[in-house]
Design a protein around this motif. Sequence first.
Motif, PDB file in Angstrom:
ATOM      1  N   VAL A   8      14.036   2.656 -11.628  1.00  0.00           N
ATOM      2  CA  VAL A   8      14.790   3.383 -10.764  1.00  0.00           C
ATOM      3  C   VAL A   8      15.719   2.890  -9.546  1.00  0.00           C
ATOM      4  N   ALA A   9      16.693   3.610  -9.448  1.00  0.00           N
ATOM      5  CA  ALA A   9      17.520   3.265  -8.937  1.00  0.00           C
ATOM      6  C   ALA A   9      17.781   1.829  -7.822  1.00  0.00           C
ATOM      7  N   THR A  10      18.371   1.418  -7.691  1.00  0.00           N
ATOM      8  CA  THR A  10      18.154  -0.311  -6.468  1.00  0.00           C
ATOM      9  C   THR A  10      18.054   0.961  -5.392  1.00  0.00           C
ATOM     10  N   THR A  11      19.502   1.507  -4.961  1.00  0.00           N
ATOM     11  CA  THR A  11      19.387   2.055  -3.306  1.00  0.00           C
ATOM     12  C   THR A  11      17.888   3.025  -3.526  1.00  0.00           C
ATOM     13  N   ASP A  12      17.274   3.856  -4.446  1.00  0.00           N
ATOM     14  CA  ASP A  12      16.299   4.250  -4.821  1.00  0.00           C
ATOM     15  C   ASP A  12      15.219   4.120  -3.856  1.00  0.00           C
ATOM     16  N   TRP A  13      15.126   2.989  -5.010  1.00  0.00           N
ATOM     17  CA  TRP A  13      14.382   2.036  -4.494  1.00  0.00           C
ATOM     18  C   TRP A  13      13.841   1.255  -2.535  1.00  0.00           C
ATOM     19  N   THR A  14      15.079   0.707  -2.483  1.00  0.00           N
ATOM     20  CA  THR A  14      15.045   0.270  -1.067  1.00  0.00           C
ATOM     21  C   THR A  14      15.199   1.293  -0.511  1.00  0.00           C
ATOM     22  N   ASP A  15      15.641   2.434   0.147  1.00  0.00           N
ATOM     23  CA  ASP A  15      15.214   3.488   0.840  1.00  0.00           C
ATOM     24  C   ASP A  15      13.609   4.342   0.452  1.00  0.00           C
ATOM     25  N   PHE A  16      13.043   3.821  -0.593  1.00  0.00           N
ATOM     26  CA  PHE A  16      11.297   4.365  -1.118  1.00  0.00           C
ATOM     27  C   PHE A  16      10.839   3.627   0.142  1.00  0.00           C
ATOM     28  N   GLY A  17      11.406   2.192  -0.025  1.00  0.00           N
ATOM     29  CA  GLY A  17      10.301   1.345   0.950  1.00  0.00           C
ATOM     30  C   GLY A  17      10.088   1.480   2.072  1.00  0.00           C
ATOM     31  N   THR A  18      11.919   1.906   2.055  1.00  0.00           N
ATOM     32  CA  THR A  18      12.332   1.620   4.242  1.00  0.00           C
ATOM     33  C   THR A  18      11.483   2.934   4.896  1.00  0.00           C
ATOM     34  N   SER A  19      11.881   3.845   3.840  1.00  0.00           N
ATOM     35  CA  SER A  19      10.518   5.188   4.143  1.00  0.00           C
ATOM     36  C   SER A  19       9.286   5.083   4.354  1.00  0.00           C
ATOM     37  N   ALA A  20       8.565   4.578   3.089  1.00  0.00           N
ATOM     38  CA  ALA A  20       7.316   4.686   3.504  1.00  0.00           C
ATOM     39  C   ALA A  20       7.370   3.549   4.189  1.00  0.00           C
ATOM     40  N   SER A  21       7.510   2.494   4.338  1.00  0.00           N
ATOM     41  CA  SER A  21       7.317   1.903   5.342  1.00  0.00           C
ATOM     42  C   SER A  21       6.921   2.940   7.203  1.00  0.00           C
ATOM     43  N   ALA A  22       8.013   3.418   6.647  1.00  0.00           N
ATOM     44  CA  ALA A  22       8.260   3.870   8.548  1.00  0.00           C
ATOM     45  C   ALA A  22       7.074   4.752   8.433  1.00  0.00           C
ATOM     46  N   GLN A  23       6.131   5.613   7.673  1.00  0.00           N
ATOM     47  CA  GLN A  23       5.583   6.122   7.470  1.00  0.00           C
ATOM     48  C   GLN A  23       3.572   5.249   7.489  1.00  0.00           C
ATOM     49  N   GLY A  24       4.023   4.110   7.803  1.00  0.00           N
ATOM     50  CA  GLY A  24       2.688   3.565   7.776  1.00  0.00           C
ATOM     51  C   GLY A  24       2.400   3.546   6.494  1.00  0.00           C
ATOM     52  N   THR A  25       2.907   3.791   5.140  1.00  0.00           N
ATOM     53  CA  THR A  25       2.288   3.056   4.127  1.00  0.00           C
ATOM     54  C   THR A  25       3.567   2.605   2.858  1.00  0.00           C
ATOM     55  N   ASP A  26       2.945   2.617   1.941  1.00  0.00           N
ATOM     56  CA  ASP A  26       3.906   1.963   0.417  1.00  0.00           C
ATOM     57  C   ASP A  26       4.188   2.811  -0.234  1.00  0.00           C
ATOM     58  N   ARG A  27       5.732   1.558  -1.430  1.00  0.00           N
ATOM     59  CA  ARG A  27       5.545   2.514  -2.347  1.00  0.00           C
ATOM     60  C   ARG A  27       4.245   2.678  -3.010  1.00  0.00           C
ATOM     61  N   THR A  28       3.797   2.004  -3.391  1.00  0.00           N
ATOM     62  CA  THR A  28       2.826   1.852  -4.477  1.00  0.00           C
ATOM     63  C   THR A  28       1.633   3.059  -3.880  1.00  0.00           C
ATOM     64  N   LYS A  29       1.380   3.113  -3.131  1.00  0.00           N
ATOM     65  CA  LYS A  29      -0.249   3.959  -2.497  1.00  0.00           C
ATOM     66  C   LYS A  29       0.503   5.731  -2.871  1.00  0.00           C
ATOM     67  N   LEU A  30       1.945   5.907  -2.180  1.00  0.00           N
ATOM     68  CA  LEU A  30       2.299   7.474  -2.760  1.00  0.00           C
ATOM     69  C   LEU A  30       2.885   7.448  -4.234  1.00  0.00           C
ATOM     70  N   ILE A  31       3.350   6.917  -4.475  1.00  0.00           N
ATOM     71  CA  ILE A  31       3.659   6.351  -6.052  1.00  0.00           C
ATOM     72  C   ILE A  31       2.264   7.359  -6.864  1.00  0.00           C
ATOM     73  N   ASN A  32       0.702   6.554  -6.320  1.00  0.00           N
ATOM     74  CA  ASN A  32      -0.407   7.004  -7.367  1.00  0.00           C
ATOM     75  C   ASN A  32      -0.326   8.167  -6.746  1.00  0.00           C
ATOM     76  N   GLU A  33      -0.747   8.446  -4.823  1.00  0.00           N
ATOM     77  CA  GLU A  33      -0.870  10.080  -4.898  1.00  0.00           C
ATOM     78  C   GLU A  33       0.167  11.133  -5.811  1.00  0.00           C
ATOM     79  N   PHE A  34       1.354  10.859  -5.393  1.00  0.00           N
ATOM     80  CA  PHE A  34       1.604  11.962  -5.965  1.00  0.00           C
ATOM     81  C   PHE A  34       1.442  12.027  -7.845  1.00  0.00           C
ATOM     82  N   ILE A  35       0.841  11.086  -8.162  1.00  0.00           N
ATOM     83  CA  ILE A  35       0.424  11.146  -9.926  1.00  0.00           C
ATOM     84  C   ILE A  35      -0.625  11.872  -9.448  1.00  0.00           C
ATOM     85  N   ALA A  36      -1.528  11.409  -8.588  1.00  0.00           N
ATOM     86  CA  ALA A  36      -2.852  12.064  -9.019  1.00  0.00           C
ATOM     87  C   ALA A  36      -2.895  13.958  -8.238  1.00  0.00           C
ATOM     88  N   TRP A  37      -1.828  13.779  -7.520  1.00  0.00           N
ATOM     89  CA  TRP A  37      -0.650  15.565  -7.268  1.00  0.00           C
ATOM     90  C   TRP A  37      -0.711  16.547  -8.357  1.00  0.00           C
TER      91      TRP A  37
END
Length: 102
Positions: free
Chosen positions: A11-40
Amino acid sequence: MPETTGRHVRVATTDWTDFGTSASAQGTDRTKLINEFIAWYLGRPGARLPERPGSHPEPEAGQLVRVAQEIWLALAPDAKTPADRQALINDVLAWYLRRPKA
């Protein structure tokens, strides 16, 4: 809980960093979001597409209705945008339910 294993994904470094920042702002983390997306994506029972930053939650049951394409396109000519058509449908439903001022 299912077995989990670390995976390598490029994953592009800036996308990974922005993804982590956005996930934290929503009270979650990248791992949880990735797993939710895969399940969906796989259509697992009860799986929901993760909410995007700044988006609105998915409508609750009963708020989302499919309208046949020919009916949607035949709505009043002044209802040109989806928002106009939504307002028209809400007005018709209010009239049908005999709501005051409908």
